[in-house]
Design an enzyme around this catalytic site. Sequence first.
Site, short mmCIF file in Angstrom:
data_model
loop_
_atom_site.label_atom_id
_atom_site.label_comp_id
_atom_site.label_asym_id
_atom_site.label_seq_id
_atom_site.Cartn_x
_atom_site.Cartn_y
_atom_site.Cartn_z
N CYS A 85 0.85 -1.19 0.00
CA CYS A 85 0.00 0.00 0.00
C CYS A 85 0.89 1.24 0.00
CB CYS A 85 -0.90 -0.01 1.23
SG CYS A 85 -2.03 1.39 1.33
N HIS A 126 -9.21 -3.93 -1.90
CA HIS A 126 -8.20 -3.27 -1.08
C HIS A 126 -8.68 -1.88 -0.65
CE1 HIS A 126 -3.91 -2.31 0.03
NE2 HIS A 126 -4.37 -1.08 -0.16
N GLU A 127 -9.20 -1.12 -1.61
CA GLU A 127 -9.62 0.25 -1.29
C GLU A 127 -10.89 0.27 -0.44
OE1 GLU A 127 -7.32 2.23 -1.72
OE2 GLU A 127 -6.21 1.11 -3.20
N HIS A 130 -9.97 -0.05 3.10
CA HIS A 130 -9.60 1.24 3.68
C HIS A 130 -10.84 1.98 4.19
CE1 HIS A 130 -5.33 1.60 3.02
NE2 HIS A 130 -5.41 1.43 1.71
#
Length: 136
Positions: A85, A126-127, A130
């Site tokens: 990241c 992945h995002e 977040h």
Amino acid sequence: MVRNIIKDKKIFGRKAKPATEADQEIVTDLLDTLRANREICVGMAANMIGINKSIIAVAVGPFQFAMINPVITKMSGEYKTEEGCLSLEGTRLCTRYEEIEVDYLDSNFQFCHGKYSGWTAQIIQHEIDHCNGIVI
């Protein structure tokens, strides 16, 4: 406007707040920042630029697009992988899914439902992590 990338883990452990049309500037800034970091980054969440809103930007080939308030509604094909990241040092093991379906608003705040697979699906997962306060 291109923003600085935040490298403080604390911001990534918080669940993002839903975005509204008043957050249009954040969408633009996030896409601008992703484009500016395109050689080293394929996805970005708003908290990576210091804003705790549920907005992500994804790069697929020459195209970049935003997903506002994204929610994964279906996933299949679980696998293990290792990811890095831009905001965190090193890489980490994580679980991803080969195919996903996502409900979200586009950059015009219109409802969309998309089906994604492979690398694009991995970036989106992945995002969204977040946005959900999950640090890989």
